[in-house]
Design a protein around this motif. Sequence first.
Motif, mmCIF file in Angstrom:
data_model
loop_
_atom_site.group_PDB
_atom_site.id
_atom_site.type_symbol
_atom_site.label_atom_id
_atom_site.label_comp_id
_atom_site.label_asym_id
_atom_site.label_seq_id
_atom_site.Cartn_x
_atom_site.Cartn_y
_atom_site.Cartn_z
ATOM 1 N N ILE A 291 9.185 5.421 -4.307
ATOM 2 C CA ILE A 291 8.109 6.238 -4.852
ATOM 3 C C ILE A 291 7.119 5.222 -5.061
ATOM 4 N N ALA A 292 7.613 4.210 -5.916
ATOM 5 C CA ALA A 292 6.484 3.071 -6.299
ATOM 6 C C ALA A 292 6.061 2.331 -5.274
ATOM 7 N N VAL A 293 6.671 1.941 -4.144
ATOM 8 C CA VAL A 293 5.853 1.342 -3.069
ATOM 9 C C VAL A 293 4.957 2.450 -2.551
ATOM 10 N N ALA A 294 5.487 3.518 -2.330
ATOM 11 C CA ALA A 294 4.592 4.376 -1.490
ATOM 12 C C ALA A 294 3.325 4.717 -2.397
ATOM 13 N N ASN A 295 3.415 4.905 -3.591
ATOM 14 C CA ASN A 295 2.089 5.132 -4.396
ATOM 15 C C ASN A 295 1.172 3.592 -4.355
ATOM 16 N N LEU A 296 1.799 2.639 -4.111
ATOM 17 C CA LEU A 296 0.951 1.551 -4.185
ATOM 18 C C LEU A 296 0.235 1.605 -2.799
ATOM 19 N N LEU A 297 0.779 1.944 -1.551
ATOM 20 C CA LEU A 297 -0.011 2.042 -0.312
ATOM 21 C C LEU A 297 -0.857 3.341 -0.306
ATOM 22 N N GLU A 298 -0.480 4.398 -1.060
ATOM 23 C CA GLU A 298 -1.288 5.605 -0.977
ATOM 24 C C GLU A 298 -2.593 5.303 -1.878
ATOM 25 N N ASN A 299 -2.596 4.637 -2.848
ATOM 26 C CA ASN A 299 -3.794 4.174 -3.698
ATOM 27 C C ASN A 299 -4.412 3.155 -3.019
ATOM 28 N N ALA A 300 -4.019 2.301 -2.225
ATOM 29 C CA ALA A 300 -4.699 1.206 -1.396
ATOM 30 C C ALA A 300 -5.477 1.836 -0.313
ATOM 31 N N VAL A 301 -4.998 2.941 0.278
ATOM 32 C CA VAL A 301 -5.675 3.871 1.311
ATOM 33 C C VAL A 301 -6.682 4.594 0.684
ATOM 34 N N LYS A 302 -6.607 5.420 -0.429
ATOM 35 C CA LYS A 302 -7.614 6.136 -1.163
ATOM 36 C C LYS A 302 -8.784 5.750 -1.549
ATOM 37 N N TYR A 303 -8.458 4.417 -2.186
ATOM 38 C CA TYR A 303 -9.616 3.739 -2.799
ATOM 39 C C TYR A 303 -10.166 2.558 -1.917
ATOM 40 N N ASN A 304 -9.924 2.793 -0.377
ATOM 41 C CA ASN A 304 -10.394 1.719 0.432
ATOM 42 C C ASN A 304 -11.579 2.017 0.898
ATOM 43 N N ARG A 305 -12.405 1.243 1.572
ATOM 44 C CA ARG A 305 -13.403 1.679 2.052
ATOM 45 C C ARG A 305 -13.412 1.801 3.858
ATOM 46 N N ASP A 306 -13.985 2.507 4.492
ATOM 47 C CA ASP A 306 -13.925 2.766 5.920
ATOM 48 C C ASP A 306 -13.885 1.529 6.677
ATOM 49 N N GLY A 307 -12.872 1.340 7.151
ATOM 50 C CA GLY A 307 -12.790 0.102 8.052
ATOM 51 C C GLY A 307 -12.365 -1.229 7.363
ATOM 52 N N GLY A 308 -11.810 -1.044 6.093
ATOM 53 C CA GLY A 308 -11.540 -1.943 5.147
ATOM 54 C C GLY A 308 -10.086 -2.519 5.482
ATOM 55 N N LEU A 309 -9.627 -3.495 4.427
ATOM 56 C CA LEU A 309 -8.391 -4.240 4.959
ATOM 57 C C LEU A 309 -7.247 -3.394 3.939
ATOM 58 N N LEU A 310 -6.323 -3.365 4.825
ATOM 59 C CA LEU A 310 -4.996 -2.981 4.137
ATOM 60 C C LEU A 310 -3.862 -4.017 4.461
ATOM 61 N N ARG A 311 -3.596 -4.992 3.381
ATOM 62 C CA ARG A 311 -2.462 -5.785 3.456
ATOM 63 C C ARG A 311 -1.257 -5.516 2.790
ATOM 64 N N VAL A 312 -0.138 -5.818 3.287
ATOM 65 C CA VAL A 312 1.273 -5.222 2.439
ATOM 66 C C VAL A 312 2.043 -6.813 2.849
ATOM 67 N N VAL A 313 2.693 -7.151 1.749
ATOM 68 C CA VAL A 313 3.321 -8.564 1.921
ATOM 69 C C VAL A 313 4.671 -8.086 0.900
ATOM 70 N N THR A 314 5.829 -8.487 1.582
ATOM 71 C CA THR A 314 6.968 -8.413 0.829
ATOM 72 C C THR A 314 7.786 -9.815 0.983
ATOM 73 N N ARG A 315 8.229 -10.320 -0.199
ATOM 74 C CA ARG A 315 8.635 -11.811 -0.084
ATOM 75 C C ARG A 315 9.493 -12.168 -1.358
#
Length: 406
Positions: A291-315
């Motif tokens: 749920i936590a990881v999904a919320n991070l990505l959903e917020n990144a998509v919701k508050y992004n601009r059209d054609g913007g960057l979505l970067r995800v890193v796990t390490r």
Amino acid sequence: MTAGPAATARERAGLLLRRAARWIRHPPLTIRTRLTLTFATLFTMGGSVLVLALTTVFYRAIFRPLPANAIPSSLDPDHDHIIGLSDQIRDAAASHLLRVSLFLLLIVVAVSALLGWWIAGRMLRPIAAVTAAARRATDTTLHERLNLPGPPDELKELGDTFDEMLERLDAAFAAQRRFVANASHELRTPLALTRAAVEVTLAKPAATDEQWRTMAHDVAGSTEHAQRLIEALLTLARSEQGVTEFDEEDLADLASEALDQVAARSRARGLRLETELGPAVLRGNVALLGIAVANLLENAVKYNRDGGLLRVVTRPAGADWQEVQVANDGPPVSVEQLDHVFEPFHRGRHTRRSSAEPAREGVGLGLSIVRAVAQAHGGRVTAEARPSGGLSVTLRLPTSRGPAAA
């Protein structure tokens, strides 16, 4: 059968007698009384040793035999009488010295007890202040602080620690009040929309099928929003209760699943996806971490601009930590907004959502749930404003947690 009044009175009398006997055997002594008794006892013991030592030295001095060169060669006829008289004088002087010493000792003990009581009261005054503050502390007086004066000793540290506790409680109560107010507002909005849609349709004398369908569509949308809000509140409450079930999971797998969930919306908005899903294995509650990881990505998509960057890193983040980082190209975020992004129902410029706002604003609990999950796992979540706009949110979690961590 129930006991009569006489039996009840006897039981109460017996209870009072037992309490009185217990009080007599072990009287309740305050710290101030115990300190005073300790000071008086130590001074009495020291004074008694001093009196005994002084008396012993005095006796040895006055009863010491004369040296041989001090004894006359020829004795006076009254020599024995003179010797006896001198012995009586020395005995009287020694007895008088002992009585005076004991009398002075009693006076000094009494004075020392009074001084010990006064000094103990001054030493324990900070504790009395802490006790009084704790007794009057309520949700309306948590803003008060002790600010104890004095040197940086243990009592000063106790007062400062109590002030810090009051500050944390004040912040917690304020956050709770804000949470209740915001939750009430959020729940009231879909209910108000539902009621308005129903009343408007019922007020029409002859509503058509299309109008009824429109009303049903509005009611369904408001109900869905209320359902999402209630589910988010339940998830937040579950996260704040702590984690009891731990399993091994890879943050990379959770991020891949979350990316699949937002893939359609990302393509619809033309987002540029960059991933670096390295292995990040840890022990935790799989459901809450997902749920936590999904919320991070959903917020990144919701508050992004059209054609913007979505970067995800796990390490891995060191020997004992794993992290997932999500960044986007949303609108610029000020420093003031960074301090509140993890608060419940915070949506940046749209903290208070009106009925005219788009549904993509969500319920405002996404990052609050992420923070609760991080704290439940002993981790932390941080947010940084990107120079080009948007946020970079990092969820860092310990590798081992729970019973298997030992």
